[in-house]
Design an enzyme around this catalytic site. Structure first.
Site, PDB file in Angstrom:
ATOM      1  N   PHE A  92     -14.299  14.460 -15.615  1.00 39.42           N
ATOM      2  CA  PHE A  92     -13.995  14.684 -14.193  1.00 39.42           C
ATOM      3  C   PHE A  92     -14.552  13.497 -13.429  1.00 39.42           C
ATOM      4  O   PHE A  92     -15.728  13.147 -13.596  1.00 39.42           O
ATOM      5  CB  PHE A  92     -14.668  15.954 -13.655  1.00 39.42           C
ATOM      6  CG  PHE A  92     -14.616  16.039 -12.141  1.00 39.42           C
ATOM      7  CD1 PHE A  92     -13.614  16.761 -11.507  1.00 39.42           C
ATOM      8  CD2 PHE A  92     -15.546  15.358 -11.347  1.00 39.42           C
ATOM      9  CE1 PHE A  92     -13.543  16.810 -10.107  1.00 39.42           C
ATOM     10  CE2 PHE A  92     -15.483  15.412  -9.952  1.00 39.42           C
ATOM     11  CZ  PHE A  92     -14.476  16.135  -9.332  1.00 39.42           C
ATOM     12  N   GLU A  93     -13.721  12.892 -12.601  1.00 40.10           N
ATOM     13  CA  GLU A  93     -14.209  11.857 -11.689  1.00 40.10           C
ATOM     14  C   GLU A  93     -13.291  11.842 -10.487  1.00 40.10           C
ATOM     15  O   GLU A  93     -12.067  11.938 -10.645  1.00 40.10           O
ATOM     16  CB  GLU A  93     -14.074  10.446 -12.309  1.00 40.10           C
ATOM     17  CG  GLU A  93     -15.055  10.090 -13.375  1.00 40.10           C
ATOM     18  CD  GLU A  93     -14.788   8.696 -13.965  1.00 40.10           C
ATOM     19  OE1 GLU A  93     -13.618   8.264 -14.067  1.00 40.10           O
ATOM     20  OE2 GLU A  93     -15.766   8.035 -14.325  1.00 40.10           O
ATOM     21  N   ILE A  94     -13.879  11.722  -9.301  1.00 40.20           N
ATOM     22  CA  ILE A  94     -13.109  11.299  -8.130  1.00 40.20           C
ATOM     23  C   ILE A  94     -13.816  10.032  -7.683  1.00 40.20           C
ATOM     24  O   ILE A  94     -15.045  10.029  -7.530  1.00 40.20           O
ATOM     25  CB  ILE A  94     -13.107  12.357  -7.014  1.00 40.20           C
ATOM     26  CG1 ILE A  94     -12.444  13.645  -7.511  1.00 40.20           C
ATOM     27  CG2 ILE A  94     -12.387  11.839  -5.767  1.00 40.20           C
ATOM     28  CD1 ILE A  94     -12.457  14.799  -6.516  1.00 40.20           C
TER      29      ILE A  94
ATOM     30  N   HIS B  72     -19.712   4.162 -16.896  1.00 42.50           N
ATOM     31  CA  HIS B  72     -19.446   4.400 -15.466  1.00 42.50           C
ATOM     32  C   HIS B  72     -20.729   4.814 -14.739  1.00 42.50           C
ATOM     33  O   HIS B  72     -20.976   4.395 -13.611  1.00 42.50           O
ATOM     34  CB  HIS B  72     -18.400   5.513 -15.285  1.00 42.50           C
ATOM     35  CG  HIS B  72     -17.005   5.076 -15.614  1.00 42.50           C
ATOM     36  ND1 HIS B  72     -15.915   5.907 -15.459  1.00 42.50           N
ATOM     37  CD2 HIS B  72     -16.511   3.915 -16.073  1.00 42.50           C
ATOM     38  CE1 HIS B  72     -14.817   5.262 -15.822  1.00 42.50           C
ATOM     39  NE2 HIS B  72     -15.157   4.059 -16.206  1.00 42.50           N
TER      40      HIS B  72
END
Ligand SMILES: Nc1nc2c(ncn2[C@@H]2O[C@H](COP(=O)(O)OP(=O)(O)OP(=O)(O)O)[C@@H](O)[C@H]2O)c(=O)[nH]1
Ligand SMILES: [Mg+2]
Length: 398
Positions: A284-286, A321
């Site tokens: 999950f990443e925004i 990241h």
């Protein structure tokens, strides 16, 4: 007779006038697809809102029935993005259905799919039918999904054999390593992604448990956030034995890229001497694509790539990241989306606090919430940012 005719004439003129008014009102509210205005909202569409062409095809969907329900009606220049194989179709279909039901059916953001192979018709047909925004399908160029020429493939093979023997998860896989390198350094520079500023990464078989009635992309922009997470944990150290050494080398070579008010306290317990293996889970990443395309991030990725750990070890895109966000961003540029309740095997993020879960119409079991358990790093995030933990967190610690 004469006055009777005049009355009829007046009636007829009134009727014609009335019909003309009705005609003009109805024709001016009929949607038109031309021009630079959104057909459904009347709101001007920002230039570059969506890419015009796709590397291997774009499938426009029929117009959505409802206007985007953002707070002020503005749409962000944003897309969902998924890396997947054709064989992932039914697992990604489940994820899309959840994302649409809980969020995107009200917002209609686009969805970019990328694959190292061409997508087949079934994949495109099913995903296009489920996504309420436009769908785009791209094939990854060979140079983003192969061994770079500076990698010694013999050495990489020996590592895979050794990791297979030691039963390190995905340790013997070549494609998993290409996937991690691609997600670390290339997804944000695919031609289909270049026109967007924001992304939301979605993987197969994930679940969303609460309604999302606001626009998280807009939240990120309004609050100057660049990266976000819902789950954090300790990385399996056998997969990254020298990642921190490479990072320290980069920090020495590029002190100008290190943010002053960074999140080193999340990553290290001794001021940067060693890595504590905490990372934000990247399935999950925004996040902000311009940050990933910026010189600091690209310099960091290139430096890691040259050091070879994507192939000589099994560096994951999550610690890459996270370390980048932790060192290159100010700590207040990283956001924890407590209200996005989420599952990716085997962990769940379920918001703490009954009233919050009721308000958001959540269907997760609070007992499954991973945030405050011993193997989560989310407490550290709260501590370094001086955030108050939600009421009731102690009861969810074990
Ligand atoms: N096109 C393509 N996509 C891949 C490949 N391997 C993995 N992916 C995708 O990359 C993402 C991450 O892969 P996963 O297998 O979910 O890796 P993971 O989340 O570490 O492990 P799981 O616990 O198995 O989910 C998913 O969206 C996969 O669909 C591949 O060889 N080709
Ligand atoms: Mg996965």
């Amino acid at each position: 007779m004469a006055s009777g005719s005049a009355r009829y004439l007046r009636y007829i003129l009134f009727a014609i006038f009335g019909l003309t008014v009705v005609y003009f009102i109805s024709s001016s509210s009929t949607p038109t697809l031309s021009g630079s205005t959104s057909a459904w909202t009347g709101i001007p569409v920002k230039a570059g809102t969506a890419p015009e062409s796709a590397a291997t095809g774009t499938t426009p969907n029929p117009p959505p029935a409802l206007p985007p329900a953002t707070a002020d009606g503005a749409r962000m220049n944003a897309t969902f993005v998924t890396l997947a194989r054709n064989s992932d179709i039914w697992e990604i279909a489940r994820s899309i259905r959840q994302v649409e039901d809980r969020f995107n059916r009200k917002f209609h953001y686009d969805w970019v799919f990328v694959n190292d192979q061409p997508f087949d018709e079934t994949f495109k047909k099913v995903t296009t039918s489920l996504v309420s925004g436009k769908t785009h399908y791209g094939q990854i160029p060979k140079e983003h999904w192969s061994f770079p020429d500076f990698i010694d493939e013999g050495r990489a093979e020996k590592v895979r054999e050794d990791m297979a023997q030691r039963q390190i998860i995905y340790g013997d896989s070549i494609s998993y390593r290409h996937m991690c390198r691609f997600e670390s350094g290339f997804f944000f520079r695919q031609p289909l992604m270049m026109n967007y500023e924001w992304y939301w990464r979605v993987e197969p078989s994930v679940e969303l448990f609460c309604d999302i009635d606001y626009d998280p992309f807009k939240y990120m922009a309004d609050h100057k956030k660049k990266y976000s997470f819902v789950l954090s944990l300790y990385e399996y150290v056998e997969t990254i034995p020298t990642l921190w050494d490479s990072t320290k080398k980069f920090m020495k070579e590029h002190p100008e890229h290190i943010a002053e008010d960074n999140s080193m306290g999340f990553l290290s317990d001794n001021g940067g001497e060693t890595y504590n293996n905490c990372h934000m889970w990247s399935n999950f990443e925004i996040g902000n694509l311009n940050w990933l395309r910026s010189k600091p991030y690209i310099d960091y990725f290139n430096s890691l790539d040259r050091d070879g750990g994507f192939f000589y070890e099994r560096w994951g895109d999550a610690p890459v990241h996270s370390i980048a966000a932790g060192l290159l961003l100010q700590k207040d540029e990283i956001h924890f989306f407590d209200d996005i309740a989420y599952y990716h095997v085997p962990f769940t993020h379920c918001p703490t606090g009954e009233q919050r879960r009721i308000d958001l119409k959540c269907h997760c079991n609070p007992k499954d919430n991973f945030d405050w358990k011993g193997y989560s790093c989310t407490s550290r995030y709260f501590e370094i940012n001086n955030l108050k933990k939600p009421e009731g967190y102690e009861a969810e610690m074990d």
